[in-house]
Design a protein around this motif. Structure first.
Motif, PDB file in Angstrom:
ATOM      1  N   ALA A 182       1.342  -6.474   0.927  1.00  0.00           N
ATOM      2  CA  ALA A 182       0.046  -6.980   0.545  1.00  0.00           C
ATOM      3  C   ALA A 182      -0.642  -8.467   1.211  1.00  0.00           C
ATOM      4  CB  ALA A 182      -0.337  -6.512  -0.315  1.00  0.00           C
TER       5      ALA A 182
ATOM      6  N   VAL B  96      -8.653  -9.212  -2.816  1.00  0.00           N
ATOM      7  CA  VAL B  96      -8.167  -7.375  -3.282  1.00  0.00           C
ATOM      8  C   VAL B  96      -6.620  -7.927  -3.021  1.00  0.00           C
ATOM      9  CG1 VAL B  96      -8.361  -5.678  -1.756  1.00  0.00           C
ATOM     10  CG2 VAL B  96     -10.582  -6.467  -2.216  1.00  0.00           C
ATOM     11  N   ALA B  97      -6.328  -8.217  -2.142  1.00  0.00           N
ATOM     12  CA  ALA B  97      -4.726  -9.006  -2.495  1.00  0.00           C
ATOM     13  C   ALA B  97      -3.613  -8.836  -3.251  1.00  0.00           C
ATOM     14  CB  ALA B  97      -4.630 -10.091  -1.573  1.00  0.00           C
TER      15      ALA B  97
ATOM     16  N   HIS C 186      -4.456  -5.634  -4.926  1.00  0.00           N
ATOM     17  CA  HIS C 186      -2.820  -4.212  -4.508  1.00  0.00           C
ATOM     18  C   HIS C 186      -1.956  -4.779  -4.614  1.00  0.00           C
ATOM     19  CE1 HIS C 186      -1.692  -2.255  -1.338  1.00  0.00           C
ATOM     20  NE2 HIS C 186      -2.721  -1.873  -0.261  1.00  0.00           N
TER      21      HIS C 186
ATOM     22  N   THR D 218       0.154  -1.788  -6.623  1.00  0.00           N
ATOM     23  CA  THR D 218       1.828  -0.953  -5.256  1.00  0.00           C
ATOM     24  C   THR D 218       2.580  -1.097  -6.519  1.00  0.00           C
ATOM     25  OG1 THR D 218       0.489  -1.598  -3.480  1.00  0.00           O
ATOM     26  CG2 THR D 218       2.994  -1.243  -3.807  1.00  0.00           C
TER      27      THR D 218
ATOM     28  N   PHE E 150      -5.295  -5.344   5.744  1.00  0.00           N
ATOM     29  CA  PHE E 150      -4.183  -4.500   4.516  1.00  0.00           C
ATOM     30  C   PHE E 150      -4.246  -2.528   5.203  1.00  0.00           C
ATOM     31  CE2 PHE E 150      -7.456  -6.496   2.208  1.00  0.00           C
ATOM     32  CZ  PHE E 150      -6.577  -7.394   0.896  1.00  0.00           C
TER      33      PHE E 150
ATOM     34  N   TYR F 208       2.125   4.908   2.745  1.00  0.00           N
ATOM     35  CA  TYR F 208       0.648   4.032   1.178  1.00  0.00           C
ATOM     36  C   TYR F 208       0.215   3.397   1.970  1.00  0.00           C
ATOM     37  CZ  TYR F 208      -0.012   1.651  -2.640  1.00  0.00           C
ATOM     38  OH  TYR F 208      -0.305   0.614  -3.202  1.00  0.00           O
ATOM     39  N   TYR F 209       0.459   1.956   2.714  1.00  0.00           N
ATOM     40  CA  TYR F 209      -0.769   1.683   3.477  1.00  0.00           C
ATOM     41  C   TYR F 209      -1.605   1.749   4.442  1.00  0.00           C
ATOM     42  CZ  TYR F 209       0.897  -2.641   0.806  1.00  0.00           C
ATOM     43  OH  TYR F 209       1.851  -3.531   0.301  1.00  0.00           O
TER      44      TYR F 209
ATOM     45  N   MET G 271      -4.125   3.124   1.883  1.00  0.00           N
ATOM     46  CA  MET G 271      -4.358   2.434   1.172  1.00  0.00           C
ATOM     47  C   MET G 271      -5.791   1.487   1.701  1.00  0.00           C
ATOM     48  SD  MET G 271      -4.117   2.302  -2.502  1.00  0.00           S
ATOM     49  CE  MET G 271      -4.866   0.643  -2.948  1.00  0.00           C
TER      50      MET G 271
ATOM     51  N   MET H 118     -10.004   1.470   0.766  1.00  0.00           N
ATOM     52  CA  MET H 118     -10.651  -0.331   1.188  1.00  0.00           C
ATOM     53  C   MET H 118     -11.227   0.153   2.225  1.00  0.00           C
ATOM     54  SD  MET H 118      -7.486  -2.444   0.316  1.00  0.00           S
ATOM     55  CE  MET H 118      -5.950  -2.770  -0.621  1.00  0.00           C
TER      56      MET H 118
END
Length: 677
Positions: A432, A464-465, A468, A472, A630, A657-658, A661, A665
């Motif tokens: 992330a 957001v990171a 995130h 996570t 992301f 997952y990434y 996500m 986003m």
């Protein structure tokens, strides 16, 4: 010589973290090793072999733990492996420079009836401190071979080999009489010991079982109660109710036994460390964290120095090798499809892998050096409370900071984390962190579309990171790090000492080779698939499979705020972040093919900013920025993750997952953008 040497003997390495187990393991096995996970467990399993005198030996590097209690999966696996008869000899490593604490593992092992030897590792550091160890006296007290040793000095392993042969022939076990006398001074110990199975359980002796039962070790207590008769069970349960703070009391006995062993066996006073002022700053609450961040960032910059030759060689491959191969294949009449396959896929994949693997080499070397000299433990110490909020240990801060430079290095840097589950969680969170490649494209797109408001986009990405990473940690943490494993850091800070460059370089080259091989396999596979999807005989992208797929699914990608062009650039960014702009340039300005823009080096249109503004709406641009930022960091980061986790399942989970996500986003940001613009 006994029959044990008629088969392949299994040697188990036992010791606390930072005791030198892995150094000895690498010194013995070199590249003849394999790493995986214990069956059904999220704990790393390392095995290898070495040959000596025509005999082959198997070496098991057991998880580094501070004791053999049931506080974690690692500890249970370690003690069950030893006492389950799978090890023919146990090599217990202790730090000779601080025996008072590092011999606790020996004390916790005492009472396990498995042949053993004690290695006093880092004896050179102890000598630098002015300490002298009477090895003969310790050996007489313990009843097992004791070897002064330096695991980093592979040229002087003769003492280890001789002691190992003696252990396999004579099968000596640790003398526990001194510890027994300490235990018998505890109220109730004698009667509880009398209730233990007379012959023990496997290689667990009644003495060891009694100590663990008093400590409240749940698996051991359960097993003992299951073997006891109804009357005996009731008696034992009543006796245990009378015990308060059992683990503390047995711990005091173990340390008292250690003090007795060392009394007269260790002479000389510890010299004052020359780095005293530095170490006070390194471990202070006020200066420890800023100093650690500064050193890690300097290390990150320094990593580019050894990485540069790799990157230079990689960058020359397409310009040097491709023309030669093209000429050779054309001369023998190879079809254009084969020429493209070899030169585009093969050469570019090799260039891509070598260029990116250079940073893995640099990171592994620099941070291997930091760990080798003893500073990494200080980083863990000062950041432990902060990282604990994410279910991690202090060492996780290093991969996070390194990931600002390159996620590949961040994933490779998790090697210093002892717990397998925490290692995977750290990698999942490090993905992330926006890497340097992200910052090579995000500011440009942001400034093109949002002008003076671009800094707000950057700030939003950082916010957001952080969010995130927190989300996570909650999603993955419950599966990877159990609550009972989220305890405070208990460790000894090792003394500073000079690095052994030979040992360090062997480790670095071995790690780099492993990552390169895995990365090249992944890059070749992905490049081949991507090339086939984007291949056209006439160079017209509209005739490619990927164009047809992109336009066909555009109604779906529009749901996430991405047109088919920006969606293809998003897909390419999973191979390398830099590819995103190159692909947009090839699609909108015709500066090259999609494939060459992704894994090759294609020039971008000079007026790319104007072209993008004319074809992409601000809301879509905002969605694209967050989607790319992301998304999967890059394909080599995926390979590096697999190298560190040894799990295709978890690597795949993190990747999917990434991607999910990133698209989520993009969806949210796009619809916010529609309202704003």
């Amino acid at each position: 010589m006994t029959s044990i040497l008629n088969k392949t003997p299994v040697i188990a390495l036992l010791g606390q973290p930072n005791s030198g187990k892995s150094t000895l393991f690498n010194g013995l096995t070199g590249l003849k090793q394999h790493v995986g996970n214990w069956p059904g467990k999220t704990v790393e399993k390392k095995e290898g072999y070495f040959s000596r005198g025509g005999m082959k030996y198997t070496v098991a590097d057991l998880p580094g733990t501070y004791s053999l209690s049931a506080n974690s999966e690692e500890e249970i696996i370690t003690r069950d492996y030893i006492a389950g008869g799978r090890a023919d000899a146990v090599c217990i490593l202790a730090d000779a420079s601080q025996l008072e604490r590092s011999l606790f593992m020996l004390a916790d092992f005492a009472g396990i009836h498995t042949p053993a030897m004690l290695l006093l590792n880092m004896i050179d550091v102890a000598m630098e401190q002015g300490k002298e160890v009477d090895v003969a006296r310790l050996q007489k007290s313990l009843g097992i071979p004791v070897v002064p040793f330096s695991a980093t000095d592979t040229k002087h392993y003769d003492g280890f080999y001789q002691a190992l042969e003696k252990v396999l022939q004579e099968r000596p076990t640790l003398n526990t009489e001194g510890l027994r006398r300490q235990y018998m001074g505890l109220e109730g110990f004698s009667s509880i010991c009398g209730e233990m199975p007379e012959s023990g359980m496997g290689d667990y002796t009644p003495l060891w079982l009694a100590a663990k039962v008093i400590e409240g070790d749940a698996p051991v207590t359960k097993s003992v109660l299951e073997l006891a008769g109804a009357g005996q069970k009731n008696v034992l349960e009543e006796q245990l109710k009378q015990i308060q703070n059992g683990a503390l009391k047995t711990g005091e006995c173990k340390f008292a036994w250690i003090d007795t062993l060392l009394d007269g066996a260790v002479r000389g006073k510890k010299q004052t460390a020359s780095l005293g002022k530095f170490d006070r700053a390194a471990t202070s609450r006020r200066w420890g964290k800023p100093l650690a961040v500064l050193i890690i960032l300097l290390g990150l910059i320094a990593a580019f120095i050894p990485a540069a030759p790799f990157m230079m060689v990689g960058s020359l491959l397409p310009s040097v090798l491709s023309p030669l191969l093209t000429a050779g294949l054309t001369a023998i009449g190879s079809p254009q499809f084969i020429i493209g396959l070899v030169c585009d896929v093969g050469v570019n994949a090799l260039y891509f892998a070598i260029s990116m693997i250079g940073f893995v080499f640099g990171i592994t070397l620099v941070f291997g050096f930091i760990e080798e000299i003893g500073y990494m433990a200080r980083i863990s110490y000062v950041f432990d409370n902060t990282m604990a909020k994410l279910g991690l240990q202090g060492k996780a801060i290093m991969p996070f900071l390194v990931s600002f430079g390159c996620t590949i290095g961040g994933a490779a840097g998790t090697r210093v984390i002892d717990n397998w589950g925490q290692r995977i969680l750290t990698i999942a969170l490090a993905w992330a962190v926006p890497c340097a490649a992200t910052w090579a494209i995000v500011p440009m797109i942001s400034s093109v579309f949002f002008g003076v408001w671009a800094p707000l986009v950057i700030v939003a990405i950082f916010a957001v990171a952080v969010l995130h990473m927190w989300i996570t940690s909650k999603i993955f943490g419950r599966h990877l790090v159990k609550k009972e494993d989220r305890t405070g850091l208990i460790m000894e800070l090792p003394p500073y000492h000079k690095p052994k460059w030979g040992s360090l370089l062997r480790y670095v080259f071995g790690r780099t080779k492993d990552v390169l091989i895995r990365a090249l396999k992944v890059i070749l596979l992905i490049s081949l698939i991507f090339w086939l999807l984007s291949y056209t005989s006439d160079g017209n992208v509209e005739n490619s499979v990927i164009y047809r797929i992109g336009t066909f699914i555009e109604p779906v990608t529009r749901f996430f705020g991405l047109g088919w062009q920006t969606f293809l650039a998003f897909i390419s960014s999973a191979i390398s972040k830099e590819a995103a702009l190159g692909v947009l340039s090839s699609l909108y300005a015709g500066t090259g093919t999609i494939f060459s823009s992704t894994v090759g080096s294609t020039a971008q249109a000079a007026n790319l900013g104007e072209i993008l503004i004319a074809n992409i709406a601000p809301a879509e641009a905002l969605a694209f920025i967050f989607a790319v930022t992301f998304n999967i960091p890059c394909i080599v980061a995926v390979a590096s993750t697999y190298q560190e986790t040894h799990s295709a399942k978890w690597t795949g989970r993190i990747a999917l997952y990434y991607v999910g996500m990133a698209l989520l986003m993009a969806f949210v940001v796009y619809h916010i953008g529609v309202l704003l613009f």
